[in-house]
Design a protein around this motif. Structure first.
Motif, PDB file in Angstrom:
ATOM      1  N   SER A 202      29.170 -20.800 -13.495  1.00  0.00           N
ATOM      2  CA  SER A 202      29.907 -19.601 -13.108  1.00  0.00           C
ATOM      3  C   SER A 202      31.274 -19.551 -13.772  1.00  0.00           C
ATOM      4  O   SER A 202      31.725 -18.494 -14.225  1.00  0.00           O
ATOM      5  CB  SER A 202      30.049 -19.552 -11.586  1.00  0.00           C
ATOM      6  OG  SER A 202      30.828 -18.453 -11.184  1.00  0.00           O
ATOM      7  N   ARG A 203      31.937 -20.699 -13.823  1.00  0.00           N
ATOM      8  CA  ARG A 203      33.267 -20.721 -14.456  1.00  0.00           C
ATOM      9  C   ARG A 203      33.198 -20.420 -15.944  1.00  0.00           C
ATOM     10  O   ARG A 203      34.163 -19.936 -16.535  1.00  0.00           O
ATOM     11  CB  ARG A 203      33.932 -22.071 -14.216  1.00  0.00           C
ATOM     12  CG  ARG A 203      34.333 -22.299 -12.766  1.00  0.00           C
ATOM     13  CD  ARG A 203      35.155 -23.556 -12.576  1.00  0.00           C
ATOM     14  NE  ARG A 203      35.482 -23.772 -11.174  1.00  0.00           N
ATOM     15  CZ  ARG A 203      36.463 -23.159 -10.538  1.00  0.00           C
ATOM     16  NH1 ARG A 203      37.242 -22.302 -11.188  1.00  0.00           N
ATOM     17  NH2 ARG A 203      36.692 -23.403  -9.262  1.00  0.00           N
ATOM     18  N   ALA A 204      32.040 -20.687 -16.546  1.00  0.00           N
ATOM     19  CA  ALA A 204      31.864 -20.381 -17.970  1.00  0.00           C
ATOM     20  C   ALA A 204      31.559 -18.906 -18.199  1.00  0.00           C
ATOM     21  O   ALA A 204      31.481 -18.465 -19.349  1.00  0.00           O
ATOM     22  CB  ALA A 204      30.742 -21.238 -18.548  1.00  0.00           C
ATOM     23  N   THR A 205      31.388 -18.142 -17.119  1.00  0.00           N
ATOM     24  CA  THR A 205      31.081 -16.716 -17.218  1.00  0.00           C
ATOM     25  C   THR A 205      32.287 -15.922 -16.738  1.00  0.00           C
ATOM     26  O   THR A 205      32.508 -15.787 -15.536  1.00  0.00           O
ATOM     27  CB  THR A 205      29.856 -16.360 -16.363  1.00  0.00           C
ATOM     28  OG1 THR A 205      28.748 -17.181 -16.747  1.00  0.00           O
ATOM     29  CG2 THR A 205      29.485 -14.900 -16.532  1.00  0.00           C
ATOM     30  N   PRO A 206      33.099 -15.413 -17.639  1.00  0.00           N
ATOM     31  CA  PRO A 206      34.316 -14.701 -17.217  1.00  0.00           C
ATOM     32  C   PRO A 206      33.986 -13.381 -16.546  1.00  0.00           C
ATOM     33  O   PRO A 206      32.920 -12.789 -16.762  1.00  0.00           O
ATOM     34  CB  PRO A 206      35.061 -14.490 -18.530  1.00  0.00           C
ATOM     35  CG  PRO A 206      33.989 -14.467 -19.577  1.00  0.00           C
ATOM     36  CD  PRO A 206      32.934 -15.428 -19.101  1.00  0.00           C
ATOM     37  N   SER A 207      34.913 -12.918 -15.727  1.00  0.00           N
ATOM     38  CA  SER A 207      34.760 -11.593 -15.132  1.00  0.00           C
ATOM     39  C   SER A 207      34.905 -10.535 -16.213  1.00  0.00           C
ATOM     40  O   SER A 207      35.679 -10.703 -17.161  1.00  0.00           O
ATOM     41  CB  SER A 207      35.815 -11.386 -14.044  1.00  0.00           C
ATOM     42  OG  SER A 207      35.610 -12.272 -12.964  1.00  0.00           O
ATOM     43  N   PRO A 208      34.194  -9.438 -16.105  1.00  0.00           N
ATOM     44  CA  PRO A 208      34.261  -8.393 -17.133  1.00  0.00           C
ATOM     45  C   PRO A 208      35.619  -7.698 -17.137  1.00  0.00           C
ATOM     46  O   PRO A 208      36.338  -7.703 -16.146  1.00  0.00           O
ATOM     47  CB  PRO A 208      33.140  -7.436 -16.733  1.00  0.00           C
ATOM     48  CG  PRO A 208      32.975  -7.645 -15.260  1.00  0.00           C
ATOM     49  CD  PRO A 208      33.262  -9.089 -15.013  1.00  0.00           C
ATOM     50  N   ALA A 209      35.944  -7.120 -18.275  1.00  0.00           N
ATOM     51  CA  ALA A 209      37.210  -6.388 -18.391  1.00  0.00           C
ATOM     52  C   ALA A 209      37.214  -5.187 -17.446  1.00  0.00           C
ATOM     53  O   ALA A 209      38.239  -4.870 -16.836  1.00  0.00           O
ATOM     54  CB  ALA A 209      37.422  -5.945 -19.833  1.00  0.00           C
ATOM     55  N   GLY A 215      28.167 -11.065 -19.567  1.00  0.00           N
ATOM     56  CA  GLY A 215      28.965 -12.042 -20.278  1.00  0.00           C
ATOM     57  C   GLY A 215      28.519 -13.454 -19.992  1.00  0.00           C
ATOM     58  O   GLY A 215      27.596 -13.694 -19.204  1.00  0.00           O
ATOM     59  N   GLY A 216      29.194 -14.398 -20.630  1.00  0.00           N
ATOM     60  CA  GLY A 216      28.904 -15.811 -20.441  1.00  0.00           C
ATOM     61  C   GLY A 216      27.757 -16.278 -21.301  1.00  0.00           C
ATOM     62  O   GLY A 216      27.016 -15.485 -21.886  1.00  0.00           O
ATOM     63  N   PRO A 217      27.582 -17.590 -21.413  1.00  0.00           N
ATOM     64  CA  PRO A 217      26.531 -18.142 -22.276  1.00  0.00           C
ATOM     65  C   PRO A 217      25.123 -17.768 -21.856  1.00  0.00           C
ATOM     66  O   PRO A 217      24.210 -17.761 -22.676  1.00  0.00           O
ATOM     67  CB  PRO A 217      26.759 -19.660 -22.171  1.00  0.00           C
ATOM     68  CG  PRO A 217      27.558 -19.865 -20.928  1.00  0.00           C
ATOM     69  CD  PRO A 217      28.406 -18.647 -20.773  1.00  0.00           C
TER      70      PRO A 217
END
Length: 518
Positions: A202-209, A215-217
Motif C-alpha cells: 500500500s505504501r508503494a501505491t501513492p494516492s492519486p493527484a 497507480g503503484g507497481p
C-alpha cells in the motif's frame, strides 16, 4: 466493446461498414484504444470550429490546407479521437507530411483504400455510440440506486465494500491513514493473495493527484475517503490480469467511498474498533479457513503473527471504546484490541521472547487502572483459544476493585475459586447451612460474631493473633468463641470444623462481593 461502456477507435475500424473500406492504420497504431464520442464528416481546411473533442473525423482530404502539418496540429489540439482519410478523390497515396504530423502528435491516422458511403458509416457508428451511452447511463443509475439504498438503511462499511465487490468482481479494501486494511472483500481471490504484505504494498501505491486514479507497481485503483477536506482513509480496488479497470469501476469505487463516509459519520463503532474486534474473534473462534490467512489478516492490521508467541488479556472496564483506542495507539504493532462485550476488552499480545508479554500487560494495568486477567502464553495461533479460555477463568475468579495488577491462573486461590462459583446454588446452600444460625444471631442481637469468626479462621485458630487483629482482650475473645460454638453447635478446636467454616465464610464473602452496588 473492450470495457463495456465506451467505443474505441479499434472497435469502429472493425465494424463491417468501415472494414469494407480496407482500413489501414498509418500513424499511432498503439493509440487505437482512444474512445470515440461521435463521428463527424468534414472537408474543411480548418475543421476545429465544428469539433468538440473525441470525434472520429471522416474526410476525403479535398479541403486539406497546403500545410498538412497545420491540419494535424489543429486536429490534435481539439482532441479528436482519430482521422479516417478515404484515398482516391484527392490522394492516391497518403502524404508523408500528414503521417508525420499525426504521428508526432499521438493521433491515429487511418486510410481507407476502398470507397465507402460516409452516410452509412455515420448512421451505424452513431447507433453504436448511442447504445453504449445508454448502457453507461443505465449502469450509472444502477450504481447510484444501489449505494443510495445502502446509505438510506444505514449499511455499515462492510456491507458497502461487499456491494462494490459484487458489482465489479474485483477485490476491494478499505484502509486507514496508516495503511492498515480494516474492511475488505476479496471476491474470487484468496484472502492471503489480497492481504499478504499489505502495508508495504500500500505504501508503494501513492494516492492519486485527483480524487481517483490508477497507480503503484500493481496498478491499483485508489480513491480517497474523506469529508470536508479531512481524509480518513482510502478505498482500493485490486486489478485482475484479464480485466482492466473500466469507467464503471471508478464510479462504483467513488460511490462506495461516499457511502462509507456516511456510515462513519452516522454509525458506531469506528472502523478500527470493528476491524480489531472481528480479527480477534477470527482468531478466538477459528473463523478463517486457514491459519496462513489469519496471519495475513493480522499483519494487514499491523500486528505481525509470523514467528510470534501470544497471550490473551482481558480487562473489565466501563468505557471499553476509549481504553481500546488508547491501547491500540500505545501498543501499535504488537496488540490486537477488541471489545468482546460482557467478557470485557480483549487484547491479543504478540511477542517474540518467552515471558515478554508481562511488561506490556503491567503497563496496561497501570494505564487502565484495573486488573488485567492473563491467559496462558502459547506459541501458535491455533492455541490462542486456550489462552482466552484461561483468561476468562481468571477474570471470573478475581473479584472487582482489586488493585490494578496482572492476574494469572496462579493467582486463583480458594477465595478466587469461590468467587468464580458464587452464583452456584450448591455453594450458596453450603454457606447458608454452615452459617445461618450465626448470621441470625448477629442480626437479632446486633453482634458481629461472623467478623470474629472470620478473623479467627484467617489466623488459623491462633487466639493471640485473633485478639490482636480484632482489638479484643483475650477474655473477651474467649467469650465470643464460646458463644460462636454454642450458636453453631460446633467445636472450633477441630481442624475439620475450622476448614468447613473457612470455606463457608469465604464463599459468603465472595457472594457479597459479587452483589451489584446501588
Amino acid at each position: 466493446m473492450s470495457d463495456g461502456e465506451t467505443v474505441t477507435v479499434a472497435e469502429v475500424l472493425a465494424r463491417p461498414v468501415l472494414a469494407r473500406g480496407l482500413p489501414k492504420v498509418v500513424a499511432c497504431r498503439d493509440r487505437l484504444d482512444r474512445p470515440v464520442r461521435w463521428v463527424h464528416v468534414t472537408e474543411w481546411a480548418n475543421p476545429t470550429a465544428a469539433l468538440d473533442g473525441g470525434e472520429l473525423v471522416l474526410t476525403t482530404g479535398i479541403g486539406f490546407p497546403a500545410r498538412l502539418d497545420d491540419y494535424a496540429a489543429e486536429i490534435a489540439e481539439v482532441g479528436a479521437a482519430a482521422v479516417v482519410l478515404e484515398l482516391g478523390r484527392r490522394y492516391r497515396e497518403v502524404p508523408h507530411e500528414l503521417v508525420a504530423g499525426f504521428r508526432a502528435r499521438g493521433v491515429p491516422l487511418v486510410v481507407l483504400r476502398r470507397a465507402v458511403r460516409f452516410i452509412d458509416v455515420t448512421q451505424e457508428l452513431h447507433t453504436l455510440i448511442l447504445s453504449s451511452q445508454v448502457r453507461t447511463l443505465r449502469a450509472a443509475q444502477r450504481v447510484h440506486d444501489t449505494f443510495t439504498a445502502l446509505s438510506q438503511r444505514g449499511a455499515g462499511a462492510e456491507e458497502v465494500v461487499r456491494a462494490a465487490v459484487a458489482m465489479t468482481g474485483q477485490a476491494v479494501v478499505l484502509e486507514n491513514l496508516t495503511h492498515q486494511a480494516l474492511v475488505f472483500a476479496t471476491g474470487e481471490r484468496g484472502l492471503e493473495d489480497v492481504l499478504d504484505r499489505w502495508e508495504p504494498r500500500s505504501r508503494a501505491t501513492p494516492s492519486p493527484a485527483g480524487r481517483t486514479g490508477v497507480g503503484g507497481p500493481e496498478g491499483w485503483l485508489v480513491t480517497q475517503v474523506e469529508f470536508r477536506g479531512a481524509q480518513w482513509g482510502r478505498l482500493v480496488m485490486l486489478p485482475t490480469a484479464d480485466a482492466p479497470f473500466r469507467a464503471e469501476h471508478v464510479l462504483v469505487l467513488e460511490r462506495a467511498a461516499g457511502a462509507v463516509t456516511l456510515a462513519r459519520l452516522t454509525q458506531e463503532p469506528r472502523w478500527e474498533d470493528q476491524a480489531h474486534r472481528d480479527a480477534l474473534l477470527d482468531v478466538l473462534e477459528h473463523r478463517q479457513p486457514s491459519w496462513p490467512e489469519t496471519r495475513a489478516r493480522l499483519a494487514a492490521l499491523g500486528v505481525p503473527a509470523q514467528g510470534r508467541r501470544f497471550v490473551v488479556l482481558l480487562l473489565r472496564v466501563a468505557d471499553r471504546a476509549i481504553l481500546a483506542e488508547k491501547l491500540r495507539a500505545r501498543f501499535a504493532g504488537t496488540a490486537l484490541v477488541g471489545d468482546l462485550g460482557e467478557r470485557g476488552l480483549g487484547v491479543l499480545l504478540a511477542f517474540r521472547e518467552p515471558g515478554a508479554w508481562r511488561p506490556p500487560a503491567e503497563e496496561m494495568a497501570e494505564l487502565a487502572g484495573v486488573a488485567v486477567h492473563a491467559g496462558a502464553e502459547v506459541g501458535e495461533l491455533a492455541e490462542v483459544a486456550r489462552s482466552a479460555a484461561e483468561a476468562d477463568q481468571v477474570a471470573g475468579a478475581v473479584p472487582p476493585h482489586v488493585p490494578p495488577a496482572v492476574y494469572t491462573i496462579g493467582d486463583v486461590g480458594l477465595p478466587e475459586l469461590l468467587y468464580s462459583l458464587r452464583d452456584d446454588p450448591r455453594v450458596q446452600a453450603y454457606a447458608e447451612r454452615q452459617l445461618a444460625a450465626l448470621l441470625s444471631h448477629d442480626h437479632t442481637h446486633g453482634t458481629d460474631l461472623l467478623g470474629t469468626l472470620r478473623t479467627y479462621l484467617a489466623a488459623a485458630g491462633n487466639k493471640s493473633v485473633t485478639a490482636s487483629r480484632g482489638h479484643l482482650s483475650r477474655q473477651a475473645l474467649y467469650q465470643r468463641l464460646r458463644l460462636i460454638e454454642q450458636v453453631l453447635g460446633a467445636d472450633l478446636e477441630s481442624g475439620e470444623v475450622r476448614a468447613r467454616l473457612h470455606v463457608a465464610v469465604t464463599a459468603l464473602d465472595a457472594q457479597r462481593a459479587g452483589r451489584p452496588t446501588s
